[in-house]
Design an enzyme around this catalytic site. Structure first.
Site, PDB file in Angstrom:
ATOM      1  N   HIS A 282      -0.569   7.007   8.901  1.00  0.00           N
ATOM      2  CA  HIS A 282       0.686   6.664   9.583  1.00  0.00           C
ATOM      3  C   HIS A 282       1.572   7.890   9.818  1.00  0.00           C
ATOM      4  CE1 HIS A 282       0.027   2.325   9.275  1.00  0.00           C
ATOM      5  NE2 HIS A 282      -0.436   2.558   8.076  1.00  0.00           N
TER       6      HIS A 282
ATOM      7  N   HIS B 159       0.144   5.726   3.762  1.00  0.00           N
ATOM      8  CA  HIS B 159      -1.096   6.455   4.031  1.00  0.00           C
ATOM      9  C   HIS B 159      -0.863   7.530   5.087  1.00  0.00           C
ATOM     10  CE1 HIS B 159      -5.302   7.114   5.264  1.00  0.00           C
ATOM     11  NE2 HIS B 159      -5.610   6.673   4.069  1.00  0.00           N
TER      12      HIS B 159
ATOM     13  N   LYS C 234       0.857  -1.194   0.000  1.00  0.00           N
ATOM     14  CA  LYS C 234       0.000   0.000   0.000  1.00  0.00           C
ATOM     15  C   LYS C 234       0.886   1.234   0.000  1.00  0.00           C
ATOM     16  CE  LYS C 234      -3.745  -2.027   2.746  1.00  0.00           C
ATOM     17  NZ  LYS C 234      -4.508  -1.892   4.004  1.00  0.00           N
TER      18      LYS C 234
END
Length: 543
Positions: free
Chosen positions: A113, A110, A107
């Site tokens: 985080h 994001h 991923k």
């Protein structure tokens, strides 16, 4: 408060106490403020004891003490301490493991985080400043049903490793989003994903694709961390603590009756009178079971004094369970364990939409800074470049976050974050550049020692009073793990310094006076430079 200033104040209070037959050893909180009417510094000593103050026989408060100190003594001690780096020695350094950032594989990084990453980096930096042995640990999510879903999507779309050579993270993310949506409506897909994960835990599946995805993810993450100026000492993977790897620990939990079998077949533990699942009914591990094994392994490996988990408020129950269960196996292991909680960011998105990946946010911040720099009359032509605008954008995002109380949720606002006036990261960078420019272009030379006879202005005394607080500010920020203590201190300091720029001139003053005045500005820049680096911000020298 520098060691030199502290020694001088101790000498002053010792004389005062001797004259008044007063005991002061329990008064450890020191506050210094300038009194412009009397041209002296007021010193207030207080006890950390917050109970009602008692009166001693001589009429003085037994829990506080006030006295005055000569202005020149304070100015000399503060500036000389800062000039010569008279930092207190940490006589009992600790080994501190800090688990932070911890994104998932396959991923993009994001924004969810972001807070863990920058708060964890701040906590690491400030403990390094105090010469503690800091181990920066990034525990990456590469295990669990989410990976089963991803593998299901890869298989169903016939994706090969060759397909992952171009823009792999976007491709993997799109696959995961699509399959997750299908699985929410199709139980067969969910069950297939669970079965796949159970098989890989038991070593029944080929892990070549999974290993390739891990390598791809690390490369992607490293570019983000490099951009933020963050380095980790170790990467750990959830998969390091898969079912096979932690079988002995699970057996130990059962042997000590910490685990019981629920009627559904899953293994549970009791934590604060509630059932907590540790193993699924098919014996595949959960985040909690892997964390139990990870904590025990880290204690054996690092023999830490403290183990800090920088994870958001939503995981409070998880860490309560983790520390409770591990504590029943090994009390020593959990003595220094702490969940460092933080709130969430709301409303952070780019102009293109609501998908909030960190690189997109940082690119947006850089773009906005380019526009802002081009419109500003104060911008130096040489400062309008990609690197400077990127650093300014990152500074804006970081300081906007770190000025908040750690445990609070907050609304993100682009205009506030990027403002060049008011309390913002841009303002702090501008001040640092202005101070550096003064050092380079004033024609004065920074002296080795302070001569306070050339520093009579009240505003200098006010600024020195703020500089005297620097060590205590850092100490509080470290103890409370609160970056906002430093950020708000810098905002207050900068307001006084801007006034000092208006009232105190270096250029055009006599040689000795110019030199001494420049020393004050130099000490401010040292404090600002040190603070920005601790906060994780790269100080600029031109903008």
């Amino acid at each position: 408060m520098g060691t030199k200033l502290k020694s001088m104040l101790i000498e002053q209070v010792t004389n005062f106490a001797a004259k008044n037959n007063y005991s002061y050893n329990h008064l450890t909180n020191i506050n210094l403020s300038y009194n412009p009417k009397e041209k002296v510094y007021n010193v207030h000593l207080a006890s950390p004891n917050k109970q009602a103050l008692k009166r001693s026989q001589n009429g003085l408060d037994s829990e506080s003490l006030n006295f005055q100190v000569d202005k020149t003594l304070v100015i000399k001690n503060v500036l000389d301490s800062l000039k010569h780096n008279n930092q207190e020695i940490n006589e009992n350094p600790k080994k501190i493991v800090i688990d932070f950032s911890s994104p998932n594989i396959a991923k993009p990084f994001h924004v969810g985080h972001l807070r863990s990453t920058i708060i964890g980096n701040f906590i690491s930096n400030i403990n390094s400043y105090y010469h503690n042995e800091v181990i920066r640990l990034n525990y990456l999510g590469d295990w669990g049903t989410q990976f089963g879903l991803l593998q299901y999507g890869i298989n169903s779309k016939n994706i090969t490793l060759n397909n992952l050579k171009e823009n792999p993270i976007k491709l993997l993310y799109d696959i995961y989003v699509e399959v997750n949506k299908i699985a929410s409506e199709d139980e067969t897909v969910r069950n297939d994903a669970k079965k796949y994960f159970s098989d890989i835990e038991e070593g029944k599946s080929n892990l070549e694709t999974w290993k390739a995805i891990r390598e791809i993810t690390i490369k992607e993450l490293e570019t983000v961390y490099e951009r933020l100026g963050i380095k980790f000492d170790y990467y750990e993977w959830e998969s390091d603590y898969n079912g096979k790897a932690i079988n002995n620990i699970l057996q130990q939990l059962e042997n000590t009756k910490l685990l019981t079998t629920h009627e559904s077949g899953k293994k549970i533990a009791k934590v604060n009178n509630r059932d907590v699942t540790v193993l699924k009914s098919d014996n595949s591990t959960l985040y909690l079971s892997r964390d139990i094994a990870a904590l025990l392994n880290r204690y054996n490996k690092y023999k830490f004094d403290k183990m800090l988990y920088v994870v958001d408020n939503a995981q409070t129950d998880h860490f309560t369970a983790l520390i409770d269960i591990v504590g029943r196996l090994n009390k020593e292991c959990i003595r220094g364990c702490e969940h460092v909680k933080f709130g969430r960011i709301k409303g952070m998105s780019t102009r293109q939409g609501n998908v909030v990946f960190l690189n997109d946010i940082l690119d947006e911040a850089k773009t906005k800074m380019v526009e802002q720099q081009l419109q500003s009359k104060n911008t130096r032509p040489t400062a309008i470049n990609e690197e400077t605008c990127d650093i300014l954008g990152i500074t804006a995002v970081l300081i906007n976050d770190l000025k908040q109380r750690r445990t609070k949720d907050y609304e993100f606002d682009w205009n506030r974050a990027l403002q060049s006036d008011g309390d913002s990261g841009i303002k702090l960078q501008y001040l640092h550049c202005r101070l550096w420019s003064l050092e380079q272009n004033s024609g004065a030379i920074i002296p080795d020692f302070c001569d306070p006879n050339f520093l009579d202005e009240d505003i200098i005394a006010v600024v020195v009073a703020e500089l005297a607080k620097f060590d205590n500010v850092l100490k509080r920020a470290c103890e409370e793990k609160e970056a906002c203590i430093i950020v708000n201190y810098l905002f207050k300091l900068s307001r006084h310094v801007n006034r000092m720029f208006n009232e105190v001139k270096v250029k055009g003053s006599g040689e000795e006076q110019a030199s001494q005045r420049l020393l004050v500005f130099y000490c401010v820049r040292k404090v600002l430079n040190t603070s920005l680096k601790i906060l994780g911000v790269k100080p600029l020298y031109e903008m």
